[in-house]
Design an enzyme around this catalytic site. Structure first.
Site, mmCIF file in Angstrom:
data_model
loop_
_atom_site.group_PDB
_atom_site.id
_atom_site.type_symbol
_atom_site.label_atom_id
_atom_site.label_comp_id
_atom_site.label_asym_id
_atom_site.label_seq_id
_atom_site.Cartn_x
_atom_site.Cartn_y
_atom_site.Cartn_z
ATOM 1 N N ALA A 84 0.776 -1.253 0.000
ATOM 2 C CA ALA A 84 0.000 0.000 0.000
ATOM 3 C C ALA A 84 0.802 1.296 0.000
ATOM 4 O O ALA A 84 0.290 2.323 -0.432
ATOM 5 C CB ALA A 84 -0.942 -0.002 1.204
ATOM 6 N N ALA A 85 2.032 1.287 0.527
ATOM 7 C CA ALA A 85 2.750 2.568 0.675
ATOM 8 C C ALA A 85 3.229 3.100 -0.670
ATOM 9 O O ALA A 85 3.579 2.300 -1.543
ATOM 10 C CB ALA A 85 3.949 2.378 1.602
ATOM 11 N N PRO A 86 3.219 4.432 -0.863
ATOM 12 C CA PRO A 86 2.921 5.473 0.124
ATOM 13 C C PRO A 86 1.438 5.783 0.303
ATOM 14 O O PRO A 86 1.101 6.648 1.104
ATOM 15 C CB PRO A 86 3.647 6.695 -0.442
ATOM 16 C CG PRO A 86 3.635 6.479 -1.914
ATOM 17 C CD PRO A 86 3.746 4.996 -2.125
ATOM 18 N N ASP A 126 -1.138 -4.134 -5.875
ATOM 19 C CA ASP A 126 -0.366 -3.185 -6.693
ATOM 20 C C ASP A 126 1.092 -3.571 -6.428
ATOM 21 O O ASP A 126 1.744 -3.049 -5.535
ATOM 22 C CB ASP A 126 -0.688 -1.758 -6.223
ATOM 23 C CG ASP A 126 -0.031 -0.703 -7.092
ATOM 24 O OD1 ASP A 126 0.025 -0.888 -8.313
ATOM 25 O OD2 ASP A 126 0.444 0.311 -6.539
ATOM 26 N N CYS A 144 3.488 -1.051 -12.451
ATOM 27 C CA CYS A 144 3.854 0.091 -13.310
ATOM 28 C C CYS A 144 5.005 -0.345 -14.209
ATOM 29 O O CYS A 144 5.930 0.412 -14.445
ATOM 30 C CB CYS A 144 4.185 1.326 -12.487
ATOM 31 S SG CYS A 144 5.577 1.124 -11.381
#
Ligand code: SAM
Length: 471
Positions: free
Chosen positions: A119-121, A187, A240
């Site tokens: 999850a970060a940031p 992610d 990404c």
């Protein structure tokens, strides 16, 4: 002289998977161009004040995210110093990075429990919380301790109140919380080939071997994510990066591992024009030249059957350090909050730890004693004898609904406040006591009225010592 040197192996690898309507030259060319600046307006903190309206006056909408805009012209200052960033009204987020949460909410309209595995940031955690309207429960996990701190800062700034933070290698979730979540976002940590326009060093440590190693981690994480889903739950996988090893091959691994229990979902109708990025399987492969943004990959799946939970983890949960609050303490804090016209929302429950009072989202309390959570919900206040001190995170999450006990600063005063100074000349300041500090109707933090001035109660780590705050 190009600022990015592409490894030949990357070029060959990419040529082999580029769709026929795109050329490698157009990809390499756009990767040398600066990225358009984009922000996402935080719907948890609307309406926009004058400063934010000024910032977005010339902005262009991002077609896949109603809250996303491209800022025209490159601001000469750091956007992070803008007052509307500091008060949580926007998040600096790359346009393509807004897609995974949009895909999740497109396929799972009102989830009760969501897991954000890496999850970060916090760009996607805060976006998910906004899409959930701060309702239900959102578990935001991060492996790196230092990045977890940044995640908390962003959650606090954006007024998120439905989240819990966990600190694990995300491969534990399948065993720790099998068949639990309505939706999971993975992610994934990746080689970042798509982010080269923002980070010209993205290829510095690139090698085929490292993409293979990352793919092995991603396969482990995606299997764990799938186990953690409820039947009929939605999994969104994103990176990404551009290569097939970390994208299509990881998805293929999921489809083969859970054959008969998993269905790939098409994202071709996620927004107008999405079909340009659609792969044969229905995934979205956002090549940077398609929409003039970063490269991204997004895939979505439904869990169509139950999965047998992996063997339980052999780890000690430790004693849960919070307990329910006594009725007496509850009525004391309720009375204190009523001084600000605030109250406990129905979807949250009081908990206590020593002299500190917390509100936990009801949706997350069933997870207590199943997994160790570093933080849950919102710390409201600490009690010192009969006196309460509200917390910064509480006023950032709830203060905008306060009808009393708030004072409004002008731009000069707001800059002083954000730079940690005592503020004088504040209209309507009471003789004493804690006040909620606002600028353009949005909360900046807390202060204390003392001798006609506002004593600054902004947490030390949020004070902008040197940086100029933009309005
Ligand atoms: N979702 C984030 C956002 O939108 O702001 C970006 C996440 S970034 C692509 C991947 C994150 O995964 C990094 O913060 C990294 O520290 C974390 N990470 C790496 N390995 C992990 C693991 N095994 N389990 C959980 N998190 C991991």
């Amino acid at each position: 002289m190009p600022k990015v040197e592409f490894p030949q192996e990357f070029i060959e690898n990419t040529k082999a998977i580029l769709p026929s309507h795109l050329s490698i030259e157009s990809l390499l060319d756009i990767c040398q161009q600066p990225l358009r600046k984009s922000i996402r307006l935080n719907s948890l903190k609307m309406p926009a004040g004058e400063s934010l309206q000024k910032l977005t006056a010339q902005a262009d909408p991002i077609p896949w995210c109603p809250e996303g805009v491209w800022l025209n012209g490159q601001p000469t200052y750091q956007l992070g110093n803008h007052v509307s960033h500091l008060n949580g009204q926007f998040y600096i987020q790359e346009a393509s990075s807004m897609l995974p949460p949009m895909a999740l909410s497109y396929l799972c309209e009102k989830p009760t429990l969501v897991l954000d595995m890496a999850a970060a940031p916090g760009s996607k955690t805060t976006q998910l919380a906004a899409l959930m309207g701060n309702q239900g429960g959102l578990v935001a996990n991060e492996l790196s301790g230092s990045r977890l701190k940044g995640l908390f800062t962003n959650i606090q700034r954006c007024g998120v109140r439905n989240a819990a933070l966990t600190h694990f290698d995300a491969s534990v979730f399948g065993a720790a919380l099998p068949n639990t979540f309505d939706a999971v976002l993975l992610d994934a940590p990746c080689s970042g080939e798509g982010s080269v326009r923002k980070d010209p060093d993205a290829f510095k440590n690139w090698s085929l071997e490292s993409t293979e190693q990352l793919a092995a981690v991603q396969k482990q994480l995606i299997v764990s994510a799938f186990h953690a889903l409820k039947p009929n739950g939605i999994l969104v996988y994103s990176t990404c990066t551009l290569n097939a090893q970390e994208n299509q091959d990881v998805c293929q691994h999921l489809l083969e591992t859970f054959a008969g229990k998993v269905e790939a979902r098409s994202l071709g109708n996620l927004f107008e024009g999405a079909s340009k990025a659609q792969t044969a399987e229905g995934y979205l492969h956002i090549w940077p030249q398609l929409f003039d943004c970063e490269g991204f990959f997004i895939a979505a799946f439904t869990k169509t059957g139950t999965t047998d939970a992996p063997p339980p983890l052999d780890y000690k949960l430790g004693k849960f350090p919070y307990g329910p609050m006594t009725r007496k303490a509850q009525s004391a804090i309720d009375e204190h909050l009523s001084n600000y016209g605030l109250s406990r929302p129905a979807e949250m429950t009081w908990y206590q730890r020593d002299n500190a009072y917390w509100l936990f989202p009801n949706a997350l309390t069933p997870l207590i004693n199943k997994i160790r959570m570093d933080r849950i919900g919102v710390k409201v206040a600490e009690q010192f004898k009969r006196d309460f001190r509200l917390s910064h995170e509480y006023v950032m999450a709830f203060g905008q609904h306060a009808t009393q006990g708030r004072v409004s600063l002008d731009a000069v005063q707001a800059r002083d406040y954000l730079q940690g100074k005592v503020v004088s000349g504040v209209d309507g300041l009471p003789a004493k006591g804690e006040v909620i500090i606002t600028f353009e109707a949005q909360v900046l933090g807390l202060g204390k009225a003392v001798n006609g001035k506002v004593k600054n109660l902004l947490p030390r780590d949020l004070v902008r010592d040197q940086a100029v705050t933009e309005f």
